[in-house]
Write an enzyme that holds these catalytic residues in place. Structure first.
Site, PDB file in Angstrom:
ATOM      1  N   TYR A 338       0.852  -1.195   0.000  1.00  0.00           N
ATOM      2  CA  TYR A 338       0.000   0.000   0.000  1.00  0.00           C
ATOM      3  C   TYR A 338       0.893   1.254   0.000  1.00  0.00           C
ATOM      4  O   TYR A 338       0.682   2.175   0.787  1.00  0.00           O
ATOM      5  CB  TYR A 338      -0.922   0.034   1.215  1.00  0.00           C
ATOM      6  CG  TYR A 338      -1.734  -1.222   1.454  1.00  0.00           C
ATOM      7  CD1 TYR A 338      -2.974  -1.411   0.838  1.00  0.00           C
ATOM      8  CD2 TYR A 338      -1.278  -2.217   2.309  1.00  0.00           C
ATOM      9  CE1 TYR A 338      -3.724  -2.560   1.065  1.00  0.00           C
ATOM     10  CE2 TYR A 338      -2.016  -3.369   2.543  1.00  0.00           C
ATOM     11  CZ  TYR A 338      -3.239  -3.535   1.925  1.00  0.00           C
ATOM     12  OH  TYR A 338      -3.981  -4.672   2.152  1.00  0.00           O
ATOM     13  N   ASP A 359       1.019  -0.638  -5.197  1.00  0.00           N
ATOM     14  CA  ASP A 359      -0.237   0.048  -4.895  1.00  0.00           C
ATOM     15  C   ASP A 359      -1.170  -0.205  -6.064  1.00  0.00           C
ATOM     16  O   ASP A 359      -0.717  -0.402  -7.200  1.00  0.00           O
ATOM     17  CB  ASP A 359      -0.007   1.553  -4.715  1.00  0.00           C
ATOM     18  CG  ASP A 359      -1.163   2.235  -4.001  1.00  0.00           C
ATOM     19  OD1 ASP A 359      -1.045   2.515  -2.798  1.00  0.00           O
ATOM     20  OD2 ASP A 359      -2.186   2.494  -4.656  1.00  0.00           O
ATOM     21  N   CYS A 434      -5.106   2.944  10.357  1.00  0.00           N
ATOM     22  CA  CYS A 434      -6.011   4.081  10.529  1.00  0.00           C
ATOM     23  C   CYS A 434      -7.360   3.628  11.094  1.00  0.00           C
ATOM     24  O   CYS A 434      -8.304   4.407  11.157  1.00  0.00           O
ATOM     25  CB  CYS A 434      -6.201   4.823   9.207  1.00  0.00           C
ATOM     26  SG  CYS A 434      -6.919   3.829   7.876  1.00  0.00           S
TER      27      CYS A 434
END
Length: 477
Positions: A338, A359, A434
């Site tokens: 990522y 990615d 996150c």
């Protein structure tokens, strides 16, 4: 367990905060969740929803306030979402975010979770005006006025944001001017029913250089310098002809007034979906096609649609913590899953043998390659695609990583990638999360063959019930 009725008002003693920032109380053995309520508060609440094992309620009055309750600096932003916690003093917000990690671990119970070292959340000195990017929806009111803002939670009500205190000030100023110019030149605005036109505006400003890039998302085709884009495959309908957006004048005024604007793009998105962007993007103004941003001790380029952290100040903290957790060595071969435009990988590139990143966004990989070239990193290699497919191919070709960096979206690690990690098992791993819930869920798998050395939470989103976390993992012997 007691039965509660919708509309019933009940007194509650708030005991703690939940993962979405709501206050939680027990009423005759039944859990009740109340947005905007704080621990130790005594309140009157009105039941709004009953589920099998809990109820939801809205705050009616506070009969005893928490000593940590404060007046929200931006009440409009605060009321956009029930997970906004601007009513809680900032030091206590940091304590709450530390507890978010604990709550997530307690729910999913990865192996040895009770013994994980949970470090105090690292906050901001000034937790306002931190968002360097905005994506506001555009609407024309019945009065003819044009507004820009965000939808209120669980509704289709657009809240006008003219002075959002978490938004970087120049980006807010630019979008306010955009609304004035749309009115001035009578440009069509999408109303989701009969009119096609501008639907979203994205503005991002570099903290490092002050450069600004913009994207206008439109359901109508664009006319600039007499040229139509995208060119229709067939004769446009009457509705389309009425909805063309003539960009010449608004573009000229914006770029003259705001000289830091270096890129303006248009995105064509005629479909009625929740996706922000359509498939086709065209540069309308390109003094530069990218903006230059900086983190730690290096700079990099960002295309308009490339991902970068919304809080550049805390991005420095987050990436420094990721580097510290990785503890890079000269012989390390690092995989940066990522990878985006390469930001985290660049932070260790000088200290390791190689960095391989991937990615799914082609524009991000193009930026990563260009950034690596510009920075002089000859040991960086980037490919477009999914980590769970690319990593096994690299292993098969003879490239076996000693270290793995992952910074996944809120959905966490793909199941196939978790299976790949289980097979490859690099010696050390850093997980930048996150979403603490998906992190804890992923640790159920990872903790089977990795030791969790510590979890360091970083406040990337002050005044919200969200936190980022850096996890240091070492392969078990």
């Amino acid at each position: 367990m007691i039965n509660l009725k919708i509309g019933q008002k009940i007194p509650l003693n708030i005991e703690r905060m939940g993962i979405n920032g709501e206050g939680i109380a027990s009423y005759h053995g039944r859990l009740v969740f109340v947005p905007y309520a704080l621990p130790t508060e005594q309140i009157l609440a009105e039941i709004t929803e009953n589920a099998r094992n809990f109820s939801r309620a809205k705050l009616v009055t506070i009969t005893k306030k928490s000593k940590f309750r404060v007046k929200p600096a931006d009440e409009v932003y605060h009321e956009l979402s029930s997970s906004h916690i601007m009513h809680l003093a900032y030091p206590q917000q940091l304590e709450f975010k530390h507890d978010l990690v604990r709550q997530a671990l307690e729910k999913y119970k990865p192996a040895g979770w009770k013994n994980y070292e949970l470090r105090p959340t690292i906050g901001m000195e000034n937790p306002l005006h931190y968002r360097n990017k905005l994506q506001y929806q555009i609407r024309r009111l019945n009065s003819g006025a044009v507004i820009a803002g965000l939808y209120k939670e669980n509704s289709h009500h657009l809240v006008n944001l003219e002075n959002c205190l978490v938004q970087e000030e120049m980006t807010q100023k630019i979008v306010n001017r955009v609304c004035e110019l749309i009115e001035k030149y009578h440009l069509p605005v999408d109303d989701e029913r009969k009119t096609r036109g501008i639907r979203t505006v994205m503005v991002r400003r570099s903290q490092k250089t002050g450069e600004v890039q913009m994207i206008f998302v439109s359901s109508a085709r664009i006319i600039l310098d007499g040229q139509l884009w995208p060119e229709p495959y067939e004769e446009p309908t009457k509705r389309e002809r009425m909805g063309f957006v003539k960009f010449d004048k608004i573009l000229s005024e914006l770029t003259s007034e705001f000289t830091d604007i270096v890129t303006v793009a248009a995105n064509f998105h005629p479909k009625k979906t929740s996706e922000i962007y359509g498939e086709q993007t065209q540069i309308l103004f390109d003094e530069k096609e990218t903006i230059t941003e900086g983190v730690l001790d290096y700079e990099f380029e960002l295309s308009p649609r490339a991902f970068y952290q919304l809080n550049p100040t805390q991005a420095n903290v987050l990436y420094a913590e990721a580097v510290r957790a990785l503890n890079p060595k000269k012989e390390d071969r690092v995989i940066d899953a990522y990878c985006g435009v390469g930001t985290i990988g660049f932070a260790v590139a000088k200290k390791v043998k190689s960095v391989h990143g991937m990615d799914i966004t082609p524009e991000a990989i193009a930026d990563a390659k260009e950034n690596a070239k510009r920075l002089g990193f000859k040991n960086c290699h980037y490919e477009t695609g999914r980590a769970e497919k690319i990593i096994p191919a690299w292993v098969k070709s003879g490239h076996r990583a000693s270290a793995l960096l992952v910074d996944p979206p809120r959905t966490g690690l793909d199941v196939a990638l978790l299976e790949t990690i289980a097979k490859v098992q690099p010696e050390k791993m850093v997980y930048v999360s996150c979403n603490v819930s998906t992190l804890a869920k992923d640790l159920i798998v990872l903790a089977q063959f990795y030791r969790v050395d510590y979890i360091q939470s970083v406040d990337m989103f002050p005044h919200t019930a969200r936190t980022e976390a850096v996890v240091k993992l070492t392969r078990k012997k």
